[in-house]
Design an enzyme around this catalytic site. Structure first.
Site, PDB file in Angstrom:
ATOM      1  N   CYS A 186     -10.165  -4.676   0.231  1.00 53.51           N
ATOM      2  CA  CYS A 186     -11.282  -3.740   0.346  1.00 53.51           C
ATOM      3  C   CYS A 186     -12.219  -3.903  -0.847  1.00 53.51           C
ATOM      4  O   CYS A 186     -11.902  -4.587  -1.822  1.00 53.51           O
ATOM      5  CB  CYS A 186     -10.754  -2.304   0.433  1.00 53.51           C
ATOM      6  SG  CYS A 186     -10.114  -1.641  -1.131  1.00 53.51           S
ATOM      7  N   GLU A 207       0.247   5.279   0.701  1.00 49.19           N
ATOM      8  CA  GLU A 207      -0.693   6.303   1.165  1.00 49.19           C
ATOM      9  C   GLU A 207      -0.297   7.690   0.676  1.00 49.19           C
ATOM     10  O   GLU A 207       0.814   7.906   0.188  1.00 49.19           O
ATOM     11  CB  GLU A 207      -0.756   6.302   2.696  1.00 49.19           C
ATOM     12  CG  GLU A 207      -1.354   5.036   3.252  1.00 49.19           C
ATOM     13  CD  GLU A 207      -1.437   5.034   4.769  1.00 49.19           C
ATOM     14  OE1 GLU A 207      -2.103   4.121   5.288  1.00 49.19           O
ATOM     15  OE2 GLU A 207      -0.855   5.906   5.435  1.00 49.19           O
ATOM     16  N   ASN A 208      -1.226   8.606   0.851  1.00 48.66           N
ATOM     17  CA  ASN A 208      -1.039   9.985   0.465  1.00 48.66           C
ATOM     18  C   ASN A 208      -1.749  10.848   1.499  1.00 48.66           C
ATOM     19  O   ASN A 208      -2.751  10.408   2.072  1.00 48.66           O
ATOM     20  CB  ASN A 208      -1.645  10.185  -0.937  1.00 48.66           C
ATOM     21  CG  ASN A 208      -1.348  11.534  -1.507  1.00 48.66           C
ATOM     22  OD1 ASN A 208      -1.967  12.519  -1.125  1.00 48.66           O
ATOM     23  ND2 ASN A 208      -0.410  11.583  -2.429  1.00 48.66           N
ATOM     24  N   ALA A 209      -1.250  12.045   1.722  1.00 49.13           N
ATOM     25  CA  ALA A 209      -1.882  12.936   2.698  1.00 49.13           C
ATOM     26  C   ALA A 209      -3.355  13.184   2.355  1.00 49.13           C
ATOM     27  O   ALA A 209      -4.164  13.419   3.239  1.00 49.13           O
ATOM     28  CB  ALA A 209      -1.129  14.266   2.783  1.00 49.13           C
ATOM     29  N   ASN A 245       0.830  -1.195   0.000  1.00 50.02           N
ATOM     30  CA  ASN A 245       0.000   0.000   0.000  1.00 50.02           C
ATOM     31  C   ASN A 245       0.873   1.257   0.000  1.00 50.02           C
ATOM     32  O   ASN A 245       1.945   1.289   0.596  1.00 50.02           O
ATOM     33  CB  ASN A 245      -0.998  -0.001   1.163  1.00 50.02           C
ATOM     34  CG  ASN A 245      -0.385  -0.219   2.521  1.00 50.02           C
ATOM     35  OD1 ASN A 245       0.506  -1.050   2.702  1.00 50.02           O
ATOM     36  ND2 ASN A 245      -0.875   0.511   3.510  1.00 50.02           N
ATOM     37  N   CYS A 261      -3.992   0.767  -2.754  1.00 53.88           N
ATOM     38  CA  CYS A 261      -3.896  -0.475  -1.986  1.00 53.88           C
ATOM     39  C   CYS A 261      -2.844  -1.405  -2.584  1.00 53.88           C
ATOM     40  O   CYS A 261      -2.547  -1.351  -3.778  1.00 53.88           O
ATOM     41  CB  CYS A 261      -5.240  -1.189  -1.959  1.00 53.88           C
ATOM     42  SG  CYS A 261      -6.560  -0.232  -1.191  1.00 53.88           S
ATOM     43  N   GLU A 313      -2.957  -4.553  -3.303  1.00 55.74           N
ATOM     44  CA  GLU A 313      -3.442  -5.428  -4.362  1.00 55.74           C
ATOM     45  C   GLU A 313      -3.431  -4.713  -5.712  1.00 55.74           C
ATOM     46  O   GLU A 313      -3.004  -5.271  -6.725  1.00 55.74           O
ATOM     47  CB  GLU A 313      -4.872  -5.907  -4.061  1.00 55.74           C
ATOM     48  CG  GLU A 313      -4.991  -6.681  -2.768  1.00 55.74           C
ATOM     49  CD  GLU A 313      -5.304  -5.819  -1.542  1.00 55.74           C
ATOM     50  OE1 GLU A 313      -5.957  -6.344  -0.624  1.00 55.74           O
ATOM     51  OE2 GLU A 313      -4.915  -4.632  -1.508  1.00 55.74           O
ATOM     52  N   TYR A 361      -6.147  11.226   1.646  1.00 57.37           N
ATOM     53  CA  TYR A 361      -6.452   9.795   1.790  1.00 57.37           C
ATOM     54  C   TYR A 361      -7.007   9.085   0.555  1.00 57.37           C
ATOM     55  O   TYR A 361      -6.541   8.003   0.218  1.00 57.37           O
ATOM     56  CB  TYR A 361      -7.380   9.557   2.987  1.00 57.37           C
ATOM     57  CG  TYR A 361      -6.635   9.579   4.301  1.00 57.37           C
ATOM     58  CD1 TYR A 361      -5.897   8.483   4.710  1.00 57.37           C
ATOM     59  CD2 TYR A 361      -6.659  10.691   5.115  1.00 57.37           C
ATOM     60  CE1 TYR A 361      -5.206   8.491   5.909  1.00 57.37           C
ATOM     61  CE2 TYR A 361      -5.972  10.723   6.315  1.00 57.37           C
ATOM     62  CZ  TYR A 361      -5.249   9.617   6.715  1.00 57.37           C
ATOM     63  OH  TYR A 361      -4.559   9.630   7.897  1.00 57.37           O
ATOM     64  N   CYS A 416     -10.741  -2.939  -4.233  1.00 56.20           N
ATOM     65  CA  CYS A 416      -9.791  -3.945  -4.720  1.00 56.20           C
ATOM     66  C   CYS A 416     -10.509  -5.200  -5.200  1.00 56.20           C
ATOM     67  O   CYS A 416     -10.098  -5.814  -6.185  1.00 56.20           O
ATOM     68  CB  CYS A 416      -8.778  -4.299  -3.642  1.00 56.20           C
ATOM     69  SG  CYS A 416      -7.532  -3.017  -3.419  1.00 56.20           S
TER      70      CYS A 416
END
Length: 165
Positions: A113, A71-73, A69, A80, A82, A75, A116
């Protein structure tokens, strides 16, 4: 009531053999998917949630692709594990995936999720096994059709260029 899943130990060779037979995998493929998805967690970029996820997928041609995964500030912009693995596979010409494995640092195992699950549906048969490992290397397996019932995929859409405007 939520469905119950059978969580088993990846240290039990008899259970792994049974899992592989049921899902059309060799023990080598299962072990490689396990090793790779667990290792992929270490490459996760998750400074906000601190929730590491690693994934490994196996193409029908025998190629493995790993992802973690990112992430980014902002969201919703994060990706993900996958989808990272699938993106690698697809951009390298592998569009038919045999199996998906996911590893997290929690117990019980976490499933992909919803976004995904739909993404996986694009490139996997509904019978494809989704193997989910927890922090203790215990796992459960659910076929894609069990994670995404009543799904639709590319075959449900009209062929490109078949609609008139």
């Amino acid at each position: 009531m939520a469905p119950q899943f059978n969580i088993v130990s990846s240290a039990d060779a008899t259970v792994i053999k049974s899992t592989c037979k049921e899902h059309g995998l060799t023990e080598e493929e299962f072990n490689e998917l396990h090793k790779r998805c667990v290792a992929a967690k270490s490459t996760a970029y998750c400074p906000y949630s601190q929730f590491r996820v690693g994934s490994s997928i196996l193409s029908v041609d025998g190629a493995y692709f790993n992802g973690a995964n990112v992430e980014n500030a902002s969201y919703p912009v994060g990706t993900c594990a996958e989808r990272v693995a699938f993106g690698k596979a697809v951009t390298e010409g592998h569009r038919k995936i045999k199996a998906v494995a996911v590893a997290t640092d929690i117990s019980p195992p976490a499933s992909p999720c919803g976004m995904c699950r739909q993404f996986i549906r694009e490139f996997c048969d509904l019978k494809a096994p989704i193997i989910m490992f927890d922090k203790d290397d215990n796992y459960t397996v659910v076929r894609l059709e069990g994670l995404l019932p009543l799904s639709f995929g590319p075959e449900a859409l009209p062929p490109p260029g078949s609609r008139s405007l």
